[in-house]
Scaffold this active site. Sequence first.
Site, short mmCIF file in Angstrom:
data_model
loop_
_atom_site.label_atom_id
_atom_site.label_comp_id
_atom_site.label_asym_id
_atom_site.label_seq_id
_atom_site.Cartn_x
_atom_site.Cartn_y
_atom_site.Cartn_z
N LYS A 15 0.67 -1.99 0.29
CA LYS A 15 0.24 0.17 -0.29
C LYS A 15 0.92 1.54 0.20
CE LYS A 15 -1.04 -0.44 5.18
NZ LYS A 15 -0.19 -0.15 5.41
N ARG A 90 -5.94 2.69 12.33
CA ARG A 90 -5.43 1.24 12.11
C ARG A 90 -6.57 0.43 13.58
NH1 ARG A 90 0.38 1.72 10.80
NH2 ARG A 90 1.35 -0.58 10.88
N ARG A 132 13.25 -6.23 2.58
CA ARG A 132 12.90 -4.76 2.37
C ARG A 132 13.82 -3.43 2.80
NH1 ARG A 132 7.34 -2.44 4.17
NH2 ARG A 132 7.81 -2.69 5.99
N ARG A 165 14.34 -0.37 7.73
CA ARG A 165 13.79 -0.52 8.86
C ARG A 165 14.37 -1.65 10.83
NH1 ARG A 165 7.77 0.42 7.28
NH2 ARG A 165 7.77 0.21 9.20
N ARG A 176 3.92 -7.94 14.20
CA ARG A 176 3.19 -6.77 13.98
C ARG A 176 1.80 -7.20 13.27
NH1 ARG A 176 8.22 -4.09 10.59
NH2 ARG A 176 6.59 -3.52 9.35
P1 AMP Z 1 4.52 0.97 9.29
O1 AMP Z 1 5.65 2.53 8.40
O2 AMP Z 1 3.07 1.34 8.53
O3 AMP Z 1 4.49 -0.04 9.43
O4 AMP Z 1 4.06 1.48 11.25
C1 AMP Z 1 5.54 0.97 11.58
C2 AMP Z 1 4.70 1.39 13.12
O5 AMP Z 1 4.57 2.62 13.59
C3 AMP Z 1 3.94 -0.03 13.59
O6 AMP Z 1 4.23 -1.21 13.70
C4 AMP Z 1 2.99 0.62 14.84
O7 AMP Z 1 3.93 0.54 15.94
C5 AMP Z 1 3.53 1.66 14.37
N1 AMP Z 1 2.68 2.62 14.02
C6 AMP Z 1 1.93 3.96 13.05
N2 AMP Z 1 1.02 3.60 12.59
C7 AMP Z 1 -0.18 3.56 13.74
C8 AMP Z 1 -1.15 3.35 14.09
N3 AMP Z 1 -1.49 4.04 13.33
N4 AMP Z 1 -1.19 3.32 15.16
C9 AMP Z 1 -0.67 3.22 15.91
N5 AMP Z 1 1.28 2.57 15.62
C10 AMP Z 1 1.22 3.05 14.73
#
Ligand code: AMP
Length: 219
Positions: A15, A90, A132, A165, A176
């Site tokens: 996405k 989320r 990644r 990351r 996750r």
């Molecule tokens: P992502 O880059 O979208 O994979 O997000 C990395 C991490 O950031 C996630 O595993 C969560 O710990 C945190 N995170 C990202 N978006 C949110 C959200 N909307 N609510 C809470 N934690 C978030």
Amino acid sequence: MKKEFIFLGPPACGKGTQTDKLSRHLGFPHVDTGSLLRAAIKDQTPDGLVAQTYIEKGNLVPVEIVAKIIKSRLAQEDCKKGYILDGYPRSVEQAGFLEQINAEIDNGADATFMAIYFDIDESILIDRILYRRSCAGCGRIYNVKTKAPDVLNTCSKCGGELIQRADDTQEIAEARMKTYYEQTAPLIEYYEKKGLLKKIDANGAVKTVWNRLLKIIEG
Ligand code: AMP
């Protein structure tokens, strides 16, 4: 009329890449909570320091912190005509926050809202996360197996260094995924019941998925 899009789907479903393409296509900003949180961690802000302790366990960062960050981002001038949200909401609780934030910012003006769910074969996702890499300069995403850069560890677009990351490890990736299925997946039914959900088959090449996405967006 303002157009509000949210992209839903498990980690590494593609996405982020598609949001980026759609952002350039429509001229709306790509608002990605994961990146906003990583920036807060890098800047060592008080919220960033708290967020880090959750992110490194694969858990969701507390709702109040993310709502504060997202509200100030969506209130910016460049989101006036529309935005594409990647990684927010989320949880059903966050969806409620988003409704409040939109109502406040839109202040009665007309806006359309669409949730796009990336439906994908889960078995490939952990591998995608582990392979990644992203460019520290421009953020372009690579996969060392399927979309490697021309020169090892170097971005083919800007020459920046490719980094992994901190939360793209086996253990955190599994956590996750669990968080996604427990807390985020219920949003699919939530938006379906409201008649706001469009589902996209997210299996296949970036271009194939992009063409499917365009069909949905352009009706
Ligand atoms: P992502 O880059 O979208 O994979 O997000 C990395 C991490 O950031 C996630 O595993 C969560 O710990 C945190 N995170 C990202 N978006 C949110 C959200 N909307 N609510 C809470 N934690 C978030």
